[in-house]
Design a protein around this motif. Structure first.
Motif, PDB file in Angstrom:
ATOM      1  N   TYR A  37       1.776  14.707  -8.891  1.00  0.00           N
ATOM      2  CA  TYR A  37       2.442  13.437  -9.199  1.00  0.00           C
ATOM      3  C   TYR A  37       3.949  13.584  -9.033  1.00  0.00           C
ATOM      4  O   TYR A  37       4.504  14.639  -9.316  1.00  0.00           O
ATOM      5  N   SER A  38       4.605  12.502  -8.595  1.00  0.00           N
ATOM      6  CA  SER A  38       6.057  12.498  -8.469  1.00  0.00           C
ATOM      7  C   SER A  38       6.593  11.113  -8.790  1.00  0.00           C
ATOM      8  O   SER A  38       5.872  10.112  -8.730  1.00  0.00           O
ATOM      9  N   VAL A  39       7.879  11.053  -9.130  1.00  0.00           N
ATOM     10  CA  VAL A  39       8.586   9.797  -9.372  1.00  0.00           C
ATOM     11  C   VAL A  39       9.896   9.846  -8.606  1.00  0.00           C
ATOM     12  O   VAL A  39      10.413  10.918  -8.295  1.00  0.00           O
ATOM     13  N   GLY A  40      10.424   8.663  -8.294  1.00  0.00           N
ATOM     14  CA  GLY A  40      11.672   8.664  -7.549  1.00  0.00           C
ATOM     15  C   GLY A  40      12.357   7.314  -7.534  1.00  0.00           C
ATOM     16  O   GLY A  40      11.881   6.334  -8.112  1.00  0.00           O
ATOM     17  N   ILE A  41      13.472   7.302  -6.835  1.00  0.00           N
ATOM     18  CA  ILE A  41      14.294   6.111  -6.668  1.00  0.00           C
ATOM     19  C   ILE A  41      14.706   6.044  -5.205  1.00  0.00           C
ATOM     20  O   ILE A  41      14.841   7.069  -4.539  1.00  0.00           O
ATOM     21  N   GLY A  42      14.861   4.832  -4.693  1.00  0.00           N
ATOM     22  CA  GLY A  42      15.208   4.704  -3.285  1.00  0.00           C
ATOM     23  C   GLY A  42      16.084   3.499  -3.005  1.00  0.00           C
ATOM     24  O   GLY A  42      16.175   2.567  -3.801  1.00  0.00           O
ATOM     25  N   LEU A  43      16.719   3.543  -1.870  1.00  0.00           N
ATOM     26  CA  LEU A  43      17.543   2.455  -1.370  1.00  0.00           C
ATOM     27  C   LEU A  43      16.889   1.932  -0.103  1.00  0.00           C
ATOM     28  O   LEU A  43      16.466   2.719   0.757  1.00  0.00           O
ATOM     29  N   ARG A  44      16.759   0.612   0.024  1.00  0.00           N
ATOM     30  CA  ARG A  44      16.146  -0.020   1.184  1.00  0.00           C
ATOM     31  C   ARG A  44      17.167  -0.921   1.868  1.00  0.00           C
ATOM     32  O   ARG A  44      17.887  -1.654   1.206  1.00  0.00           O
ATOM     33  N   TRP A  45      17.188  -0.863   3.189  1.00  0.00           N
ATOM     34  CA  TRP A  45      18.048  -1.748   3.981  1.00  0.00           C
ATOM     35  C   TRP A  45      17.145  -2.506   4.926  1.00  0.00           C
ATOM     36  O   TRP A  45      16.484  -1.915   5.776  1.00  0.00           O
ATOM     37  N   GLU A  46      17.090  -3.814   4.772  1.00  0.00           N
ATOM     38  CA  GLU A  46      16.223  -4.646   5.601  1.00  0.00           C
ATOM     39  C   GLU A  46      16.912  -4.920   6.939  1.00  0.00           C
ATOM     40  O   GLU A  46      17.940  -5.583   6.993  1.00  0.00           O
ATOM     41  N   ASP A  55      14.983   7.836   0.109  1.00  0.00           N
ATOM     42  CA  ASP A  55      14.424   8.096  -1.209  1.00  0.00           C
ATOM     43  C   ASP A  55      14.774   9.497  -1.692  1.00  0.00           C
ATOM     44  O   ASP A  55      14.937  10.413  -0.886  1.00  0.00           O
ATOM     45  N   VAL A  56      14.844   9.637  -3.000  1.00  0.00           N
ATOM     46  CA  VAL A  56      14.913  10.951  -3.636  1.00  0.00           C
ATOM     47  C   VAL A  56      13.832  10.943  -4.716  1.00  0.00           C
ATOM     48  O   VAL A  56      13.697   9.977  -5.471  1.00  0.00           O
ATOM     49  N   ALA A  57      13.013  11.996  -4.721  1.00  0.00           N
ATOM     50  CA  ALA A  57      11.879  12.064  -5.644  1.00  0.00           C
ATOM     51  C   ALA A  57      11.779  13.463  -6.232  1.00  0.00           C
ATOM     52  O   ALA A  57      12.288  14.430  -5.666  1.00  0.00           O
ATOM     53  N   ARG A  58      11.087  13.546  -7.356  1.00  0.00           N
ATOM     54  CA  ARG A  58      10.878  14.835  -8.019  1.00  0.00           C
ATOM     55  C   ARG A  58       9.468  14.881  -8.585  1.00  0.00           C
ATOM     56  O   ARG A  58       8.972  13.885  -9.128  1.00  0.00           O
ATOM     57  N   THR A  59       8.829  16.022  -8.470  1.00  0.00           N
ATOM     58  CA  THR A  59       7.486  16.174  -9.010  1.00  0.00           C
ATOM     59  C   THR A  59       7.526  16.157 -10.537  1.00  0.00           C
ATOM     60  O   THR A  59       8.504  16.592 -11.143  1.00  0.00           O
ATOM     61  N   ILE A  60       6.474  15.632 -11.135  1.00  0.00           N
ATOM     62  CA  ILE A  60       6.352  15.656 -12.590  1.00  0.00           C
ATOM     63  C   ILE A  60       5.090  16.411 -13.002  1.00  0.00           C
ATOM     64  O   ILE A  60       4.724  16.414 -14.165  1.00  0.00           O
ATOM     65  N   SER A  61       4.429  17.032 -12.038  1.00  0.00           N
ATOM     66  CA  SER A  61       3.183  17.737 -12.341  1.00  0.00           C
ATOM     67  C   SER A  61       3.357  19.252 -12.294  1.00  0.00           C
ATOM     68  O   SER A  61       2.397  19.984 -12.112  1.00  0.00           O
ATOM     69  N   GLY A  62       4.582  19.729 -12.459  1.00  0.00           N
ATOM     70  CA  GLY A  62       4.827  21.170 -12.485  1.00  0.00           C
ATOM     71  C   GLY A  62       5.240  21.694 -11.128  1.00  0.00           C
ATOM     72  O   GLY A  62       5.468  20.946 -10.189  1.00  0.00           O
TER      73      GLY A  62
END
Length: 77
Positions: A37-46, A55-62
């Motif tokens: 599992y991972s969570v993250g934040i991103g910027l979108r340009w249409e 996007d930048v994301a990081r695992t939350i499952s170890g």
């Protein structure tokens, strides 16, 4: 392979959007294998050809907790 994703994005100004997301999944050999599992934040340009995603994301499952960067384009259909 099992993949799941939840993403919410909101327009912040003009063609720019901010997104938060959670992903999960894995390439399973056995049904009982654990998912990642991972969570993250991103910027979108249409753009006229689709959304440019950064996007930048990081695992939350170890495991490796260092952030991961992703750049991609999501074509308009």
């Amino acid at each position: 392979e099992t993949v799941m994703s939840l993403e919410v994005d909101r327009r912040i100004r003009g063609p720019w959007r901010l997104a938060v997301f959670a992903d999960g999944g894995g390439a399973l050999r056995e049904f009982s294998d654990p998912l990642e599992y991972s969570v993250g934040i991103g910027l979108r340009w249409e753009t006229p050809i689709g959304k440019l995603r950064v996007d930048v994301a990081r695992t939350i499952s170890g495991g490796d907790l260092s952030p991961r960067f992703h750049i991609g384009i999501q074509p308009s259909l």
